[in-house]
Design a protein around this motif. Structure first.
Motif, PDB file in Angstrom:
ATOM      1  N   GLY A 244     -11.727  -5.503  34.993  1.00 38.18           N
ATOM      2  CA  GLY A 244     -12.262  -5.408  36.313  1.00 38.18           C
ATOM      3  C   GLY A 244     -12.781  -6.800  36.754  1.00 38.18           C
ATOM      4  O   GLY A 244     -12.533  -7.134  37.744  1.00 38.18           O
ATOM      5  N   ASP A 245     -13.457  -7.693  35.769  1.00 37.21           N
ATOM      6  CA  ASP A 245     -13.542  -8.852  35.893  1.00 37.21           C
ATOM      7  C   ASP A 245     -12.566  -9.897  36.439  1.00 37.21           C
ATOM      8  O   ASP A 245     -12.511 -10.531  37.260  1.00 37.21           O
ATOM      9  CB  ASP A 245     -14.519  -9.551  35.115  1.00 37.21           C
ATOM     10  N   ARG A 246     -11.418  -9.596  35.761  1.00 37.01           N
ATOM     11  CA  ARG A 246     -10.437 -10.359  36.132  1.00 37.01           C
ATOM     12  C   ARG A 246      -9.600 -10.052  37.265  1.00 37.01           C
ATOM     13  O   ARG A 246      -9.250 -10.929  37.895  1.00 37.01           O
ATOM     14  CB  ARG A 246      -9.251 -10.055  34.888  1.00 37.01           C
ATOM     15  N   LEU A 247      -9.731  -8.870  37.547  1.00 39.53           N
ATOM     16  CA  LEU A 247      -9.049  -8.397  38.791  1.00 39.53           C
ATOM     17  C   LEU A 247      -9.987  -8.989  40.198  1.00 39.53           C
ATOM     18  O   LEU A 247      -9.479  -9.524  41.229  1.00 39.53           O
ATOM     19  CB  LEU A 247      -9.074  -6.775  39.164  1.00 39.53           C
ATOM     20  N   LEU A 248     -11.432  -8.993  39.961  1.00 36.61           N
ATOM     21  CA  LEU A 248     -12.242  -9.863  40.909  1.00 36.61           C
ATOM     22  C   LEU A 248     -11.777 -11.175  40.935  1.00 36.61           C
ATOM     23  O   LEU A 248     -11.664 -11.712  42.218  1.00 36.61           O
ATOM     24  CB  LEU A 248     -13.806  -9.469  40.557  1.00 36.61           C
ATOM     25  N   GLU A 249     -11.798 -11.895  39.968  1.00 35.56           N
ATOM     26  CA  GLU A 249     -11.335 -13.399  40.111  1.00 35.56           C
ATOM     27  C   GLU A 249     -10.179 -13.516  40.600  1.00 35.56           C
ATOM     28  O   GLU A 249      -9.873 -14.565  41.288  1.00 35.56           O
ATOM     29  CB  GLU A 249     -11.379 -13.760  38.667  1.00 35.56           C
ATOM     30  N   ARG A 250      -8.899 -12.681  40.237  1.00 37.08           N
ATOM     31  CA  ARG A 250      -7.658 -12.993  40.840  1.00 37.08           C
ATOM     32  C   ARG A 250      -7.911 -12.567  42.141  1.00 37.08           C
ATOM     33  O   ARG A 250      -7.289 -13.359  42.951  1.00 37.08           O
ATOM     34  CB  ARG A 250      -6.757 -11.854  40.199  1.00 37.08           C
ATOM     35  N   PHE A 251      -8.435 -11.586  42.575  1.00 38.26           N
ATOM     36  CA  PHE A 251      -8.300 -11.409  44.350  1.00 38.26           C
ATOM     37  C   PHE A 251      -9.271 -12.684  44.863  1.00 38.26           C
ATOM     38  O   PHE A 251      -8.813 -13.209  45.989  1.00 38.26           O
ATOM     39  CB  PHE A 251      -9.160 -10.044  44.476  1.00 38.26           C
ATOM     40  N   MET A 261      -5.485 -21.004  55.219  1.00 39.84           N
ATOM     41  CA  MET A 261      -4.407 -21.054  56.100  1.00 39.84           C
ATOM     42  C   MET A 261      -5.365 -20.985  57.453  1.00 39.84           C
ATOM     43  O   MET A 261      -4.830 -21.430  58.579  1.00 39.84           O
ATOM     44  CB  MET A 261      -4.019 -19.450  56.453  1.00 39.84           C
ATOM     45  N   LEU A 262      -6.644 -20.899  57.395  1.00 44.50           N
ATOM     46  CA  LEU A 262      -7.735 -21.279  58.483  1.00 44.50           C
ATOM     47  C   LEU A 262      -8.574 -22.277  58.284  1.00 44.50           C
ATOM     48  O   LEU A 262      -9.182 -22.358  57.215  1.00 44.50           O
ATOM     49  CB  LEU A 262      -8.709 -20.026  58.639  1.00 44.50           C
ATOM     50  N   PRO A 263      -8.262 -23.503  58.958  1.00 48.28           N
ATOM     51  CA  PRO A 263      -9.321 -24.793  58.774  1.00 48.28           C
ATOM     52  C   PRO A 263     -10.641 -24.468  58.540  1.00 48.28           C
ATOM     53  O   PRO A 263     -11.353 -23.987  59.528  1.00 48.28           O
ATOM     54  CB  PRO A 263      -8.616 -25.489  59.766  1.00 48.28           C
ATOM     55  N   GLY A 264     -11.169 -24.865  57.498  1.00 43.13           N
ATOM     56  CA  GLY A 264     -12.832 -25.091  57.247  1.00 43.13           C
ATOM     57  C   GLY A 264     -13.275 -23.367  57.269  1.00 43.13           C
ATOM     58  O   GLY A 264     -14.630 -23.200  57.057  1.00 43.13           O
ATOM     59  N   ALA A 265     -12.440 -22.388  56.743  1.00 41.95           N
ATOM     60  CA  ALA A 265     -12.808 -21.047  56.792  1.00 41.95           C
ATOM     61  C   ALA A 265     -13.745 -21.025  55.421  1.00 41.95           C
ATOM     62  O   ALA A 265     -13.538 -21.940  54.337  1.00 41.95           O
ATOM     63  CB  ALA A 265     -11.703 -20.173  56.320  1.00 41.95           C
ATOM     64  N   LEU A 266     -14.476 -20.329  55.462  1.00 35.77           N
ATOM     65  CA  LEU A 266     -15.472 -19.930  54.058  1.00 35.77           C
ATOM     66  C   LEU A 266     -14.996 -18.576  53.187  1.00 35.77           C
ATOM     67  O   LEU A 266     -14.959 -17.526  54.078  1.00 35.77           O
ATOM     68  CB  LEU A 266     -16.897 -19.679  54.529  1.00 35.77           C
ATOM     69  N   ALA A 267     -14.612 -18.652  52.019  1.00 43.66           N
ATOM     70  CA  ALA A 267     -14.193 -17.575  51.237  1.00 43.66           C
ATOM     71  C   ALA A 267     -15.530 -17.182  50.398  1.00 43.66           C
ATOM     72  O   ALA A 267     -15.989 -17.936  50.001  1.00 43.66           O
ATOM     73  CB  ALA A 267     -12.924 -17.881  50.642  1.00 43.66           C
ATOM     74  N   ALA A 268     -15.795 -16.081  50.563  1.00 48.53           N
ATOM     75  CA  ALA A 268     -16.947 -15.522  49.707  1.00 48.53           C
ATOM     76  C   ALA A 268     -17.043 -14.299  49.076  1.00 48.53           C
ATOM     77  O   ALA A 268     -16.050 -13.082  49.752  1.00 48.53           O
ATOM     78  CB  ALA A 268     -18.092 -15.258  50.700  1.00 48.53           C
ATOM     79  N   ARG A 269     -17.678 -13.886  48.300  1.00 45.05           N
ATOM     80  CA  ARG A 269     -17.857 -12.602  47.475  1.00 45.05           C
ATOM     81  C   ARG A 269     -19.311 -11.986  48.161  1.00 45.05           C
ATOM     82  O   ARG A 269     -20.117 -12.869  47.431  1.00 45.05           O
ATOM     83  CB  ARG A 269     -17.632 -12.497  45.979  1.00 45.05           C
ATOM     84  N   LEU A 270     -19.279 -11.184  48.566  1.00 45.65           N
ATOM     85  CA  LEU A 270     -20.408 -10.665  49.046  1.00 45.65           C
ATOM     86  C   LEU A 270     -21.427  -9.713  48.085  1.00 45.65           C
ATOM     87  O   LEU A 270     -22.692  -9.540  48.006  1.00 45.65           O
ATOM     88  CB  LEU A 270     -20.341  -9.413  50.239  1.00 45.65           C
ATOM     89  N   GLY A 271     -20.478  -9.059  47.096  1.00 45.60           N
ATOM     90  CA  GLY A 271     -21.070  -8.563  46.210  1.00 45.60           C
ATOM     91  C   GLY A 271     -20.337  -7.446  45.578  1.00 45.60           C
ATOM     92  O   GLY A 271     -19.712  -6.692  46.422  1.00 45.60           O
ATOM     93  N   GLY A 272     -20.276  -6.819  44.276  1.00 49.36           N
ATOM     94  CA  GLY A 272     -19.300  -5.810  43.935  1.00 49.36           C
ATOM     95  C   GLY A 272     -18.116  -6.047  44.057  1.00 49.36           C
ATOM     96  O   GLY A 272     -17.671  -6.950  43.939  1.00 49.36           O
ATOM     97  N   ASP A 273     -17.309  -5.225  45.083  1.00 51.95           N
ATOM     98  CA  ASP A 273     -16.040  -5.334  45.425  1.00 51.95           C
ATOM     99  C   ASP A 273     -15.877  -5.648  46.660  1.00 51.95           C
ATOM    100  O   ASP A 273     -14.630  -5.661  47.272  1.00 51.95           O
ATOM    101  CB  ASP A 273     -15.187  -4.053  44.837  1.00 51.95           C
ATOM    102  N   GLU A 274     -16.851  -6.262  47.236  1.00 51.71           N
ATOM    103  CA  GLU A 274     -16.609  -6.634  48.625  1.00 51.71           C
ATOM    104  C   GLU A 274     -16.682  -8.064  48.970  1.00 51.71           C
ATOM    105  O   GLU A 274     -17.512  -8.886  48.449  1.00 51.71           O
ATOM    106  CB  GLU A 274     -18.109  -6.221  49.483  1.00 51.71           C
TER     107      GLU A 274
END
Length: 383
Positions: A244-251, A261-274
């Protein structure tokens, strides 16, 4: 300079670095403080990038020569041109000595015996400077870089006492850099998800509040993509939590790739699977396109069952967005609808007309405490 004045100068340099917010301010405070303390007209702070074999200039202050910039992007020099930082210092330490500063003049060395003065002399002549004092900066027992202070032609040449004082200043700068690095690491950990390396919920909250303020003030387009990774519980139950952790890391890697693809965009994990993407500036259609690419790539992951993706953008007909919470509710409602419908593409708030069920869902009264956190729409039905 008398002892009292030098003590005041040391204290001022240390205080300037302590008050800095971030590395750049700390570098500037270090160079500026050393320049004043030594009565120079110019100062620079450089770091030894071992993996690249170069001495990279971090900051220049004072009277800049042609071509010099305060924070240069690409001013660097091969260390073999200034080999003191590698060879001379090593020999000094091997012999039981200390990494003392030395003086160079446009005519040759004036104090100390570094043995590698020709490039320094050429640089002084080229830039119209008469002399310089070079102080190695040692951090965690290793050569980190150097502090460089110069005077123009016609000014008194630095002496041995100046070099000794520069050595003291370099040690103060080293302590300041170490403190700055510790603080930045603490800030990084506070705003980073430890599993994926993406930003965390705290970072999103801070960035989104600023983005909505900019939207209210300037009309900037703010878009939020909220994602729920499908199938994580099944993967955990069937293959174990390591899978499950590998899936989260891969995603997380896929999210980062699509966020690029979006200049300056912030990619984040909110928690759990979100997870989420926050973009400020790009048009809504560009954000939706990136979200569509995210859905496509997530569906191709070896584990998991794709992703449910919801998008809300201030550029779409979603009504006034006066708070970060409002945009979050809209994006989350769109994501809930995508999950309920097992949609292969992102659902975009406001694009289903005036009776858009996403807008109605987002506007329903909360059954949770109004604590300012993102609302959960799990377990509810789309009208």
């Amino acid at each position: 300079m008398g002892e009292d004045r030098r003590l005041v100068a040391v204290v001022a340099l240390a205080q300037g670095m302590a008050a800095a917010h971030g590395s750049r301010e700390a570098w500037r405070a270090a160079a500026t403080g050393a320049c004043r303390a030594l009565g120079g007209s110019f100062a620079a702070l450089s770091v030894w990038e071992r993996e690249l074999g170069r001495l990279k200039v971090l900051v220049n202050v004072g009277e800049l020569a042609e071509g010099e910039e305060e924070f240069p992007e690409d001013e660097s020099y091969p260390v073999h041109q200034f080999a003191e930082i590698t060879e001379f210092l090593h020999e000094q330490w091997a012999g039981g000595g200390e990494p003392d500063a030395w003086v160079e003049t446009a005519e040759g060395p004036a104090g100390g015996q570094p043995g590698y003065c020709h490039q320094r002399v050429a640089a002084l002549r080229r830039r119209g400077r008469g002399c310089c004092v070079v102080a190695p900066i040692v951090l965690h027992g290793r050569a980190w870089g150097e502090l460089y202070v110069a005077r123009p032609v016609g000014e008194p040449v630095f002496g041995r006492a100046d070099a000794d004082f520069a050595t003291v200043l370099a040690s103060v700068v080293a302590a300041g850099i170490a403190q700055t690095e510790r603080l930045e690491e603490a800030r990084r950990l506070a705003f980073t998800d430890s599993l994926t390396g993406l930003a965390n919920r705290r970072a999103v909250d801070v960035r989104l509040e600023r983005a909505i303020e900019r939207h209210r003030r300037e009309g900037a387009v703010v878009s939020l993509v909220v994602c729920d990774l499908n199938g994580l519980k099944r993967v955990n139950d069937t293959h174990g939590h390591a899978a499950g952790d590998r899936l989260l890391e891969r995603f997380g890697s896929v999210l980062s790739l699509c966020g690029a693809m979006l200049p300056g965009a912030l990619a984040a994990r909110l928690g759990g699977d979100e997870f989420c993407l926050l973009a400020v500036g790009p048009p809504a259609d560009q954000v939706v396109k990136a979200a569509g690419e995210l859905c496509r790539r997530a569906a191709e992951l070896e584990l998991g069952d794709g992703v449910a993706c919801g998008v809300a953008s201030t550029e779409d007909p979603i009504g006034p967005v006066r708070s970060a919470r409002r945009l979050f509710r809209l994006a989350d409602a769109a994501q809930y609808k995508a999950k309920a419908e097992r949609a292969a593409k992102p659902v975009v708030a406001g694009r289903a007309g005036p009776d858009d069920p996403v807008l109605r869902l987002a506007d329903e009264p909360s059954r949770e405490a109004a604590d300012g956190e993102r609302r959960s729409f799990r377990g509810r039905h789309t009208p």
